[in-house]
Design an enzyme around this catalytic site. Structure first.
Site, PDB file in Angstrom:
ATOM      1  N   GLY A 239       0.774  -1.246   0.000  1.00 12.49           N
ATOM      2  CA  GLY A 239       0.000   0.000   0.000  1.00 12.49           C
ATOM      3  C   GLY A 239       0.796   1.282   0.000  1.00 12.49           C
ATOM      4  N   PRO A 275       4.768  -5.395  -0.610  1.00 15.86           N
ATOM      5  CA  PRO A 275       4.772  -4.184  -1.430  1.00 15.86           C
ATOM      6  C   PRO A 275       4.691  -4.510  -2.920  1.00 15.86           C
ATOM      7  CG  PRO A 275       7.010  -4.719  -0.789  1.00 15.86           C
ATOM      8  CD  PRO A 275       6.120  -5.768  -0.157  1.00 15.86           C
ATOM      9  N   TYR A 317      -9.151   4.352 -12.630  1.00 20.08           N
ATOM     10  CA  TYR A 317      -9.042   5.051 -11.339  1.00 20.08           C
ATOM     11  C   TYR A 317      -8.850   6.552 -11.472  1.00 20.08           C
ATOM     12  CZ  TYR A 317      -7.066   0.404 -10.017  1.00 20.08           C
ATOM     13  OH  TYR A 317      -6.802  -0.919  -9.824  1.00 20.08           O
ATOM     14  N   CYS A 344     -12.468   2.821 -28.789  1.00 16.50           N
ATOM     15  CA  CYS A 344     -13.820   3.382 -28.958  1.00 16.50           C
ATOM     16  C   CYS A 344     -14.538   3.502 -27.618  1.00 16.50           C
ATOM     17  CB  CYS A 344     -14.609   2.516 -29.919  1.00 16.50           C
ATOM     18  SG  CYS A 344     -13.805   2.476 -31.511  1.00 16.50           S
TER      19      CYS A 344
END
Ligand code: PLP
Length: 411
Positions: A239, A275, A317, A344
């Site tokens: 994270g 990680p 995101y 598209c």
């Protein structure tokens, strides 16, 4: 990206000219620096040296086999979330004793395989899953080491779509339920609960959510102690965020290192990290070519040969990856410019600049910091072959995964 530099207005990764590489390879392609990978891994290991953790690289962030072999040589383990990732990690030579398996929906087949391979930990995420493991272990007459992933109900203060530690998220098990699980299974003959794991989200740039998480874990461990229940491992997940542009803050890994050290001076557990982004993101570029420039009154759309299928994060995101030219010039574009792909879909757009240098058809550009969740999230949408993956080697390069062939995609 420490090894990305202009020399005489031409972009180099380490000592390799990107323009030269693009002359010999179809764009778009991913290009990695293994020097950067080594630097990142070594820095991570060094920062947490006092707790001597097992570092299990999150394979999902970059599942390239050569990339994983490089990490194995540096001493990395693996965090996997599927049969495919587990097999890939083993193929890369990562020892099963350094592999942890996460995920809410591991199937019987996946669990059976992981048990057969005797991996370090299966981090379970529901009572159902624990019962499934017991069934398999009973059958095989073995005892399986498992972890329990807790859901600490903590906001990771990151993008909502990559947050995993709130009680509304599907991940982990609430603290109350965890207590009940420990009580229920502590004497079970087929599983031994060896670990607590936690992972609250991705691209976290502030230490506070990690601090809060460790407090929740601390309280829980004290409760277990009162009941005389012992565990051996704490898997703190991944994270840790990275800066995607120069103006973004840098996550204070040193401070995190001290926090974990202090925490563990009370608990004396074996620490595991998972990680992904922190190790892999700034190792990679996506090299693309300008197909067309479509000028309108208010904006110039720079249409690239890389689309959202090659780099999904902006569409998925709203992530921003800087786009930089491979050959710099001093001419300025007069209009606002937006880099877009050929797909598209209206979400097939990457980034907008008020000012940019003049660009023309055929020019090369690079997306930066795409070594994590770049190629691994890509798809063949619109029947577009998956991009090749290359790694620089001195002044040259080697292909570490060839571009998918269109004939294989349409057969
Ligand atoms: N561990 C688990 C369980 C995850 O779900 C993830 C990412 O989603 C990671 C580790 C790696 O996260 P990051 O790349 O942010 O370090």
């Amino acid at each position: 990206m420490n090894f990305l530099k202009y020399r005489d207005n031409l972009l180099y990764l380490e000592n390799a000219s990107i323009e030269k590489i693009a002359k010999k390879n179809v764009t778009p392609f991913y290009l990695y620096s293994f020097k950067q990978l080594e630097k990142n891994f070594t820095y991570f290991k060094h920062t947490f040296a006092s707790t001597n953790p097992t570092i299990c690289f999150a394979v999902k962030s970059n599942p390239n086999l050569t990339f994983l072999k490089k990490l194995r040589n540096l001493g990395s383990g693996a965090d996997v979330v599927s049969m495919g990732e587990l097999q890939l990690a083993l193929k890369a030579g990562i020892h099963p004793s350094k592999i942890v398996f996460s995920g809410v929906g591991k199937t019987n087949e996946e669990l059976t395989f992981a048990i057969t391979k005797k991996i370090l930990l299966i981090n379970t995420e529901s009572e159902n899953e624990i019962d499934e493991i017991i069934k398999i272990a009973k059958n095989k007459k073995v005892k399986v080491a498992i972890g329990i992933r807790i859901n600490p109900d903590i906001a990771a203060k990151t993008n909502k779509k990559i947050s995993t530690g709130k009680k509304s998220d599907k991940f982990g098990i609430s603290i109350n339920h965890c207590e009940a699980i420990f009580n229920k299974y502590k004497l079970n003959k087929f599983i031994s609960i060896q670990a607590i794991s936690v992972h609250i989200g991705s691209q976290i740039k502030n230490i506070n959510p990690f601090e809060k998480t460790l407090k929740v874990v601390d309280l829980f461990l004290k409760k277990l102690k009162q009941k005389n229940i012992k565990i051996n491992y704490l898997d703190i997940g991944g994270g840790m965020g990275i800066p995607y542009s120069k103006s973004e803050t840098i996550f204070n890994l040193t401070k995190y290192g001290k926090l974990v050290e202090k925490f563990n001076s009370h608990h004396h557990l074996k620490i595991i990290f998972e990680p992904g982004r922190y190790i892999s993101a700034n190792t990679g570029l996506l090299v693309a070519r300008v197909v067309y420039i479509k000028k309108t009154k208010s904006i110039n759309f720079v249409i690239l040969d890389a689309g959202m299928n090659d780099l999904m994060r902006p569409a998925l995101y709203d992530a921003k990856h800087e786009v930089i030219p491979v050959r710099k010039n001093n001419k300025k574009s007069s209009n606002l410019i937006e880099f877009v792909g050929p797909i598209c879909e209206s979400t097939d757009r990457f980034i907008t600049y008020k000012k940019y240098q003049h660009l023309k058809q055929g020019d090369l550009v690079c997306f930066t910091n795409v070594g994590a969740y770049g190629r691994s999230l890509s798809s063949t949408y619109n029947i577009r072959p998956l991009a090749g993956e290359l790694a620089v080697q001195n002044t040259s390069y080697k292909i570490i995964r060839p571009r998918q062939k269109l004939k294989d995609l349409i057969k």
